[in-house]
Design a protein around this motif. Structure first.
Motif, PDB file in Angstrom:
ATOM      1  N   GLU A  38      -9.258   2.557  -4.318  1.00  0.00           N
ATOM      2  CA  GLU A  38      -8.037   2.245  -3.619  1.00  0.00           C
ATOM      3  C   GLU A  38      -7.763   2.784  -2.275  1.00  0.00           C
ATOM      4  OE1 GLU A  38      -7.317   2.088  -8.137  1.00  0.00           O
ATOM      5  OE2 GLU A  38      -8.461   3.382  -6.548  1.00  0.00           O
ATOM      6  N   TYR A  94       0.839  -1.119  -0.013  1.00  0.00           N
ATOM      7  CA  TYR A  94       0.041   0.056  -0.063  1.00  0.00           C
ATOM      8  C   TYR A  94       0.828   1.326  -0.039  1.00  0.00           C
ATOM      9  CZ  TYR A  94      -3.816   3.094   1.089  1.00  0.00           C
ATOM     10  OH  TYR A  94      -4.664   4.230   1.224  1.00  0.00           O
ATOM     11  N   PRO A  97      -3.032   0.027  -5.591  1.00  0.00           N
ATOM     12  CA  PRO A  97      -4.332  -0.505  -5.866  1.00  0.00           C
ATOM     13  C   PRO A  97      -4.475  -2.104  -5.971  1.00  0.00           C
ATOM     14  CG  PRO A  97      -3.442   0.898  -7.722  1.00  0.00           C
ATOM     15  CD  PRO A  97      -2.350   0.648  -6.783  1.00  0.00           C
TER      16      PRO A  97
END
Ligand code: BTN
Length: 263
Positions: free
Chosen positions: A234, A193, A199
């Motif tokens: 996301e 992340y 994503p």
């Protein structure tokens, strides 16, 4: 006490990876998030964990009380991801994925992520996550998982019913092992992340989501939005398709909550 949570009982379960985990274990505390934040402000490194057998002022989002009896897993982790504030919401999802995955690995319980910050089994809340800022670039991720807790001992909240892993899995669980497993699931997803490929967690979130494709009511401050969950984003936000066909993105920040359409 056998099965108690101490630095010694947890130590062998801590994953060996990029983060060096350090455990501060207490019998009773106000809130592990508060103690973790104090440690973070005092310079404690990423990977500092505060865990307590019971909390006297455990709290959830939106100022709610979090009931924290003995037998649960109540802990907070200091992280220093240096993310822009609008991306902090995604870390709640990463933590929820780690909890849901752990539960699914150790049991046959169908744990799912209920946006914005919960893990559910059916219509019962199993776990809650509270991510708070602890100064520049630093976050405290607090996780509360009802493990070996009798369901009738948990308060019935206005918005949800509570459940526990022992009730759903029909046995008791080793909380130190669960804590280690959650960290093991969390760490690689956390680094992904933080990196530009962030994503990649969305697909996994979709697989585990309780709300994707469902009709829901989202409350954002005084506003009520009714629609279908059209996509998961996301940054931890969701996009609703409203009754009039418009799309509206809602971030998991501030005073926001979601209710599933009743059966
Ligand atoms: C929620 O459901 O709104 C989030 C609940 C988070 C509870 C955990 S328990 C460990 C940590 N310490 C707290 O005071 N809260 C979090």
């Amino acid at each position: 006490m056998p099965g108690s949570l101490t630095a010694d009982s947890i130590g062998p379960h801590l994953p060996v990876g990029r983060i060096e985990w350090t455990v501060h274990a207490y019998y009773v505390l106000g809130s592990t998030n508060d103690v973790a934040r104090r440690l973070a402000v005092g310079g404690a490194p990423e990977g500092t964990i505060v865990v307590a057998e019971t909390q006297t002022s455990g709290r959830g989002r939106r100022g709610r009380e979090w009931y924290s009896p003995e037998g649960g897993l109540w802990f907070s982790v200091v992280l220093r991801p240096h993310l822009p504030p609008e991306r902090a919401g995604g870390l709640t999802i990463i933590a929820a994925i780690a909890v849901a995955r752990t539960v699914r690995e150790v049991s046959d319980v169908d744990a799912r992520i209920k946006w914005p910050n919960d893990v559910y089994v059916g219509r019962g809340k199993l776990a809650g996550i509270l991510v708070e800022s602890a100064g520049e670039g630093t976050l405290v991720v607090g996780i509360g998982l009802n493990v070996n807790v009798t369901v009738s001992d948990l308060p019935r909240d206005a918005g949800h019913e509570a459940t526990s892993l022992s009730a759903e899995g029909r046995r008791t669980f080793d909380r130190a092992a669960l804590l280690g497993r959650i960290l093991l699931e969390f760490e690689p997803r956390y680094f992904a992340y933080r990196s530009p490929e962030y994503p990649q967690h969305v697909e996994e979130w979709r697989e585990l989501s309780l709300v994707y494709g469902e009709e829901v009511v989202v409350t954002r401050g005084d506003e009520e939005l009714r629609g279908t969950v059209f996509s998961l984003e996301e940054d931890g936000g969701i996009v609703l398709r409203l009754g009039d066909g418009r799309h509206e993105k809602v971030l998991p920040l501030g005073d926001v909550s979601l209710a599933l359409r009743p059966f």
